[in-house]
Design a protein around this motif. Structure first.
Motif, PDB file in Angstrom:
ATOM      1  N   UNK A 113       0.840  -1.200   0.000  1.00  0.00           N
ATOM      2  CA  UNK A 113       0.000   0.000   0.000  1.00  0.00           C
ATOM      3  C   UNK A 113       0.874   1.249   0.000  1.00  0.00           C
ATOM      4  N   UNK A 114       1.993   1.204   0.725  1.00  0.00           N
ATOM      5  CA  UNK A 114       2.920   2.336   0.713  1.00  0.00           C
ATOM      6  C   UNK A 114       3.592   2.494  -0.656  1.00  0.00           C
ATOM      7  N   UNK A 115       3.763   1.403  -1.372  1.00  0.00           N
ATOM      8  CA  UNK A 115       4.291   1.497  -2.734  1.00  0.00           C
ATOM      9  C   UNK A 115       3.309   2.236  -3.642  1.00  0.00           C
ATOM     10  N   UNK A 116       2.012   1.997  -3.449  1.00  0.00           N
ATOM     11  CA  UNK A 116       0.997   2.755  -4.198  1.00  0.00           C
ATOM     12  C   UNK A 116       1.102   4.231  -3.859  1.00  0.00           C
ATOM     13  N   UNK A 117       1.304   4.539  -2.575  1.00  0.00           N
ATOM     14  CA  UNK A 117       1.490   5.940  -2.166  1.00  0.00           C
ATOM     15  C   UNK A 117       2.727   6.524  -2.854  1.00  0.00           C
ATOM     16  N   UNK A 118       3.803   5.739  -2.931  1.00  0.00           N
ATOM     17  CA  UNK A 118       5.019   6.198  -3.610  1.00  0.00           C
ATOM     18  C   UNK A 118       4.744   6.545  -5.064  1.00  0.00           C
ATOM     19  N   UNK A 119       3.912   5.734  -5.723  1.00  0.00           N
ATOM     20  CA  UNK A 119       3.543   6.040  -7.102  1.00  0.00           C
ATOM     21  C   UNK A 119       2.799   7.373  -7.167  1.00  0.00           C
ATOM     22  N   UNK A 120       1.901   7.608  -6.187  1.00  0.00           N
ATOM     23  CA  UNK A 120       1.201   8.888  -6.150  1.00  0.00           C
ATOM     24  C   UNK A 120       2.152  10.045  -5.932  1.00  0.00           C
ATOM     25  N   UNK A 121       3.108   9.889  -5.024  1.00  0.00           N
ATOM     26  CA  UNK A 121       4.096  10.941  -4.775  1.00  0.00           C
ATOM     27  C   UNK A 121       4.894  11.228  -6.044  1.00  0.00           C
ATOM     28  N   UNK A 122       5.220  10.174  -6.786  1.00  0.00           N
ATOM     29  CA  UNK A 122       5.971  10.351  -8.027  1.00  0.00           C
ATOM     30  C   UNK A 122       5.196  11.211  -9.027  1.00  0.00           C
ATOM     31  N   UNK A 123       3.879  10.994  -9.116  1.00  0.00           N
ATOM     32  CA  UNK A 123       3.087  11.841 -10.013  1.00  0.00           C
ATOM     33  C   UNK A 123       3.099  13.288  -9.542  1.00  0.00           C
ATOM     34  N   UNK A 124       3.108  13.484  -8.219  1.00  0.00           N
ATOM     35  CA  UNK A 124       3.122  14.844  -7.683  1.00  0.00           C
ATOM     36  C   UNK A 124       4.427  15.560  -8.019  1.00  0.00           C
ATOM     37  N   UNK A 125       5.519  14.809  -8.149  1.00  0.00           N
ATOM     38  CA  UNK A 125       6.782  15.425  -8.552  1.00  0.00           C
ATOM     39  C   UNK A 125       6.637  16.108  -9.910  1.00  0.00           C
ATOM     40  N   UNK A 126       5.899  15.476 -10.802  1.00  0.00           N
ATOM     41  CA  UNK A 126       5.694  16.059 -12.131  1.00  0.00           C
ATOM     42  C   UNK A 126       4.769  17.282 -12.066  1.00  0.00           C
ATOM     43  N   UNK A 127       3.778  17.234 -11.194  1.00  0.00           N
ATOM     44  CA  UNK A 127       2.900  18.396 -11.037  1.00  0.00           C
ATOM     45  C   UNK A 127       3.691  19.590 -10.531  1.00  0.00           C
ATOM     46  N   UNK A 153       1.885  36.279 -17.517  1.00  0.00           N
ATOM     47  CA  UNK A 153       1.433  35.759 -16.234  1.00  0.00           C
ATOM     48  C   UNK A 153       0.249  34.811 -16.408  1.00  0.00           C
ATOM     49  N   UNK A 154      -0.698  35.172 -17.263  1.00  0.00           N
ATOM     50  CA  UNK A 154      -1.866  34.317 -17.488  1.00  0.00           C
ATOM     51  C   UNK A 154      -1.457  33.024 -18.193  1.00  0.00           C
ATOM     52  N   UNK A 155      -0.542  33.112 -19.172  1.00  0.00           N
ATOM     53  CA  UNK A 155      -0.042  31.892 -19.827  1.00  0.00           C
ATOM     54  C   UNK A 155       0.669  30.988 -18.829  1.00  0.00           C
ATOM     55  N   UNK A 156       1.379  31.587 -17.888  1.00  0.00           N
ATOM     56  CA  UNK A 156       2.028  30.803 -16.844  1.00  0.00           C
ATOM     57  C   UNK A 156       0.991  30.097 -15.984  1.00  0.00           C
ATOM     58  N   UNK A 157      -0.122  30.785 -15.712  1.00  0.00           N
ATOM     59  CA  UNK A 157      -1.201  30.166 -14.952  1.00  0.00           C
ATOM     60  C   UNK A 157      -1.768  28.963 -15.675  1.00  0.00           C
ATOM     61  N   UNK A 158      -1.950  29.074 -16.993  1.00  0.00           N
ATOM     62  CA  UNK A 158      -2.455  27.930 -17.756  1.00  0.00           C
ATOM     63  C   UNK A 158      -1.431  26.800 -17.798  1.00  0.00           C
ATOM     64  N   UNK A 159      -0.140  27.141 -17.850  1.00  0.00           N
ATOM     65  CA  UNK A 159       0.883  26.105 -17.842  1.00  0.00           C
ATOM     66  C   UNK A 159       0.859  25.348 -16.512  1.00  0.00           C
ATOM     67  N   UNK A 160       0.610  26.071 -15.422  1.00  0.00           N
ATOM     68  CA  UNK A 160       0.486  25.432 -14.120  1.00  0.00           C
ATOM     69  C   UNK A 160      -0.715  24.493 -14.072  1.00  0.00           C
TER      70      UNK A 160
END
Length: 403
Positions: A18-32, A50-57
């Motif tokens: 289950x913690x490995x699944x959490x690790x996969x979630x954390x990995x996706x957050x690194x990309x965000x 600034x607005x284009x940066x907001x859309x990129x985020x």
């Protein structure tokens, strides 16, 4: 407990999985979260407004905003494990491509592709955890799962800011592509195979599952509560490095401050899991989170306070706000109309959450542009909080009626 694996697993092993699944979630957050510390350089290199940066985020949420429910059906069809592994592969490929093909339009496209990979990982995550652990462990493990976004944010904002002080942003993109491939390999090797599924009859058709999910007011309320939480949280945290830079705070220091604020959200997420395990009211936890988020952003942005006070207020904003996502992950599993609609219920909640995360940063950037600064940010966050409180009260009424 539903369990299927190549060689069997003990209770301890399933918790580790289950913690490995959490690790996969954390990995996706690194990309965000790889984008905020690199955003000033990308703005200069690509000429982003600034607005284009907001859309990129926020564009990374495009897939979630449009495909969450369908991805739930997709995971139901191919299996939760397969869906998660394919999502990690997609994230890795998109990150590598973004480092190679540097262009404003292509950067937006690759962020959208990363959004697809993100959704394919985080949508089946809670259901995989429920499959792996005993029922009396679920609330606590969901508390850990609920913190995958802030945990990833802390890692990438601290380590990423340090790396960006010495290397080009492309190095960070390549590094995360490699890390994601490693996590995918671990998941492929260690996670139990998806159980074989019997042939589906008419009652289990895709249309019936979708209709049952979207016909549930409880699922709509849970999803909208998540959307109005996510819109304000990512808007504040995502622009913090830019806000601090305008205040004269250096890049590495701004990265550390932002990482501390984002990481404090994990404390709230984990705390909510513990409190739910001990019988705390979901309604009380969510209202406490929304009220605190509204009050602290008013002080931080509306009163013109010093940077230190602003930092402390945003720290409380993030930590108390963490009570909300864990509670909602717990509720969406509990309130799914049936076992076969668990994936689509989570997918719909992710879809509305992604819509909030997509809309929030551009709206806040637009308000800041009109106001000539960030002083009016509290108006947006306060409105989101008030709507969230109203929906929480409605959800509380339905939970009491449900018994």
């Amino acid at each position: 407990m539903n369990m299927s694996s190549r060689g069997g697993a003990s209770a301890v092993d399933t918790t580790m999985l289950a913690y490995l699944v959490v690790l996969a979630g954390v990995t996706t957050a690194l990309h965000i979260w790889k984008l905020p510390p690199a955003l000033p350089r990308l703005q200069a290199e690509l000429g982003l407004s600034l607005v284009e940066s907001g859309f990129l985020l926020s564009l990374v949420q495009m897939a979630g905003m449009t495909l969450g429910l369908l991805m739930g059906l997709f995971a139901e069809k191919i299996g939760l494990r397969r869906c998660l592994l394919l999502g990690l592969l997609l994230l890795s490929l998109a990150s590598a491509a973004g480092a190679v093909f540097v262009d404003k339009t292509l950067m937006l496209v690759f962020r959208a592709v990363e959004g697809c990979g993100f959704l394919m990982v985080v949508m089946p995550g809670p259901a995989l955890i429920r499959r792996l652990v005993k029922p009396n462990q679920l609330a606590r493990l969901l508390g850990v799962w609920g913190s995958y976004i802030p945990m990833g944010a802390v890692i990438v904002l601290l380590a990423g800011s340090w790396l960006l002080s010495m290397a080009d942003w492309r190095v960070l993109w390549w590094l995360l592509a490699i890390v994601t491939l490693v996590v995918m390999a671990l998941g492929w090797r260690m996670l139990p195979s998806d159980p074989s599924r019997p042939a589906r009859d008419q009652r289990s058709s895709a249309w019936r599952i979708v209709r049952s999910t979207l016909g549930s007011e409880n699922i709509w309320l849970v999803a909208l509560c998540f959307g109005f939480y996510a819109a304000q949280w990512i808007s504040v945290i995502g622009f913090l490095p830019t806000i601090y830079a305008l205040a004269g705070v250096s890049g590495p220091v701004a990265g550390v401050l932002t990482a501390v604020v984002a990481g404090s959200n994990a404390v709230g997420c984990y705390g909510a899991g513990r409190l739910l395990h001990r019988g705390a009211s979901a309604r009380t936890l969510m209202i406490a989170g929304y009220v605190t988020m509204a009050a602290t952003t008013f002080v931080a942005f509306g009163l013109g306070v010093p940077v230190l006070v602003q930092f402390l207020m945003v720290l409380v904003f993030s930590s108390m706000g963490g009570l909300i996502p864990t509670t909602l992950f717990f509720l969406v599993i509990k309130l799914a109309p049936s076992a076969e609609t668990t994936s689509t219920s989570i997918g719909w909640m992710q879809q509305i959450s992604a819509a909030g995360q997509f809309a929030g940063p551009p709206i806040v950037a637009w308000v800041a542009t009109l106001a000539g600064g960030w002083a009016s940010t509290w108006v947006f966050t306060g409105l989101c909080a008030l709507i969230g409180i109203g929906m929480t009260l409605r959800l509380g009424v339905r939970l009491r009626a449900r018994g």
